[in-house]
Scaffold this motif. Sequence first.
Motif, PDB file in Angstrom:
ATOM      1  N   LEU A  68       4.267 -14.129 -12.212  1.00 37.05           N
ATOM      2  CA  LEU A  68       3.141 -14.455 -11.344  1.00 37.05           C
ATOM      3  C   LEU A  68       1.853 -14.521 -12.152  1.00 37.05           C
ATOM      4  CD1 LEU A  68       3.826 -12.320  -8.124  1.00 37.05           C
ATOM      5  CD2 LEU A  68       4.155 -14.785  -8.432  1.00 37.05           C
ATOM      6  N   LYS A  69       1.694 -13.608 -13.102  1.00 37.03           N
ATOM      7  CA  LYS A  69       0.478 -13.616 -13.915  1.00 37.03           C
ATOM      8  C   LYS A  69       0.337 -14.929 -14.683  1.00 37.03           C
ATOM      9  CE  LYS A  69      -0.967  -8.868 -14.834  1.00 37.03           C
ATOM     10  NZ  LYS A  69      -1.279  -7.871 -15.894  1.00 37.03           N
ATOM     11  N   ALA A 356      -0.810  -0.040 -11.888  1.00 36.38           N
ATOM     12  CA  ALA A 356       0.354   0.502 -11.191  1.00 36.38           C
ATOM     13  C   ALA A 356       1.388   0.977 -12.210  1.00 36.38           C
ATOM     14  CB  ALA A 356       0.960  -0.547 -10.273  1.00 36.38           C
ATOM     15  N   VAL A 357       1.947   2.164 -11.934  1.00 37.21           N
ATOM     16  CA  VAL A 357       2.951   2.780 -12.797  1.00 37.21           C
ATOM     17  C   VAL A 357       4.158   3.129 -11.935  1.00 37.21           C
ATOM     18  CG1 VAL A 357       3.468   4.770 -14.275  1.00 37.21           C
ATOM     19  CG2 VAL A 357       1.217   3.684 -14.384  1.00 37.21           C
ATOM     20  N   LEU A 368       2.038  -7.424  -8.254  1.00 31.64           N
ATOM     21  CA  LEU A 368       3.045  -6.928  -7.320  1.00 31.64           C
ATOM     22  C   LEU A 368       2.488  -6.995  -5.906  1.00 31.64           C
ATOM     23  CD1 LEU A 368       5.786  -5.546  -6.786  1.00 31.64           C
ATOM     24  CD2 LEU A 368       4.618  -3.344  -7.116  1.00 31.64           C
ATOM     25  N   ILE A 369       3.201  -7.733  -5.044  1.00 31.11           N
ATOM     26  CA  ILE A 369       2.805  -7.888  -3.647  1.00 31.11           C
ATOM     27  C   ILE A 369       4.003  -7.536  -2.772  1.00 31.11           C
ATOM     28  CG2 ILE A 369       1.981  -9.502  -1.880  1.00 31.11           C
ATOM     29  CD1 ILE A 369       0.727 -11.149  -4.177  1.00 31.11           C
ATOM     30  N   GLU A 370       3.826  -6.601  -1.845  1.00 31.64           N
ATOM     31  CA  GLU A 370       4.897  -6.209  -0.932  1.00 31.64           C
ATOM     32  C   GLU A 370       4.397  -6.311   0.502  1.00 31.64           C
ATOM     33  OE1 GLU A 370       6.490  -2.399  -2.013  1.00 31.64           O
ATOM     34  OE2 GLU A 370       7.302  -3.145  -3.927  1.00 31.64           O
ATOM     35  N   VAL A 378      -1.290  -5.892  -1.778  1.00 28.04           N
ATOM     36  CA  VAL A 378      -1.393  -6.230  -3.203  1.00 28.04           C
ATOM     37  C   VAL A 378      -1.405  -4.905  -3.952  1.00 28.04           C
ATOM     38  CG1 VAL A 378      -2.744  -7.389  -4.981  1.00 28.04           C
ATOM     39  CG2 VAL A 378      -2.682  -8.317  -2.659  1.00 28.04           C
ATOM     40  N   LEU A 379      -0.268  -4.569  -4.574  1.00 28.41           N
ATOM     41  CA  LEU A 379      -0.089  -3.241  -5.152  1.00 28.41           C
ATOM     42  C   LEU A 379      -0.420  -3.180  -6.639  1.00 28.41           C
ATOM     43  CD1 LEU A 379       3.184  -2.140  -3.343  1.00 28.41           C
ATOM     44  CD2 LEU A 379       0.888  -1.248  -3.014  1.00 28.41           C
ATOM     45  N   ASN A 380      -0.417  -4.311  -7.310  1.00 28.77           N
ATOM     46  CA  ASN A 380      -0.805  -4.316  -8.719  1.00 28.77           C
ATOM     47  C   ASN A 380      -1.521  -5.617  -9.012  1.00 28.77           C
ATOM     48  OD1 ASN A 380      -0.746  -2.945 -11.321  1.00 28.77           O
ATOM     49  ND2 ASN A 380       0.605  -4.577 -12.027  1.00 28.77           N
ATOM     50  N   ALA A 381      -2.810  -5.543  -9.254  1.00 30.47           N
ATOM     51  CA  ALA A 381      -3.596  -6.748  -9.542  1.00 30.47           C
ATOM     52  C   ALA A 381      -4.700  -6.439 -10.537  1.00 30.47           C
ATOM     53  CB  ALA A 381      -4.183  -7.331  -8.263  1.00 30.47           C
TER      54      ALA A 381
END
Length: 406
Positions: A68-69, A356-357, A368-370, A378-381
């Motif tokens: 995605l990045k 995010a870890v 990371l999107i859930e 949006v959990l990691n941006a």
Amino acid sequence: MNFERVADFDIVVIGGGIVGLSTAMQLSQRFPGLTVAVLEKEQMLASHQTGRNSGVIHAGVYYEPGSLKATFCREGSAATMQFCKDYGIRFEQRGKLLVATRPEELPRMEKLHERAVSNGLEVHRVSKAELSEREPHIAGLAALFIPASGIVDYGEVTRCMGALLIEAGGTIMTDVEVTRIDEQADGVEITLDTGMLLSARHVIVCAGVNADRLARMCGLAKDIAIIPFRGEYFRLGADKNRIVEHLIYPIPEPSLPFLGVHLTPMIGGFVTVGPNAVLAFARNGYSFGRIDPKDIWEMIRFPGFRHVMTNNMRYGLGEMANSLSRRRYLALCQRYCPELQLDDLQPHPAGIRAQAVSRDGRLLHDFLIERTARTVHVLNAPSPAATSALPIGKHIADIAETHFAR
């Protein structure tokens, strides 16, 4: 506390950074008549990651092809520049030089060249002589030149998105913090620290350093946590405003998501140096002395944090030493800009990277999107989320169109 129901919306977006505003703006433009509201806990939009980064429009060199990045950054670079053209926001396409200063960095530079080509980017090898001609103040063995990179003020971009959202009939509420999210079969209730109770058909969370906490209110993010890393910058004096014409980056360590200390001409006309990547002791820990016991306790309790500290102890201690010693920080800069001196490093606001870890200690590299039935998170941006904000917003709007319509 007595809760007062103040409004009903079709969609509430939590988070007033560039990803949240891009999402809200695109939803309101795609679906006229949809009631969209943005909630921001600070008094201004873009107060945290968006307004405290290096202002770089990234081209997408570093990221795993197909991720995605990689996709969103390449699309976002062009989209950001076009958005700026459309709405009269100043930007400059300076181009980026990735400079190898040590022999052991040359093989890594070649791998970056391969990755840039795989990601569909224009990239040029630059010899030592050509590097010296392009940038007389920069020393290196060789470099890669990426023409597509640029600079912009992402805070200004975000505020423009906010104005477009309002123009489309949307709502922005600042100085309100979400304390509870209750997802139900027919909607979502959002409790604010002011005592207000909002209801929405659907909720989208773009909350940066607090993304995991809000996701857990909805039953997600059980195996990840946000760990804050402070990026400390210095500003060079006015006599160094033209020391470089391009963005000057080192060759990064491939196992880490940090790009290293770099020289960046800012859209305001000055040059910054940074950032490093040091563990912050608060989720908004913009200074070394800012400590939040709750944030520290949450980190210590999370197994992934302990794994990260164990696996990266040497690197972490080195970054901490660089943070505490301006002379060590200067040495990082002098690898590729040897004429810089201690007096050149002047104070500049720090930023926080919301990283995010996973529970097993992996630093998550990709966005990371859930989602749940009525929420998207949006959990990691982290970087390059600002560059990628327009395609991220489009992606979330696509999710909303297909998933929320059920």
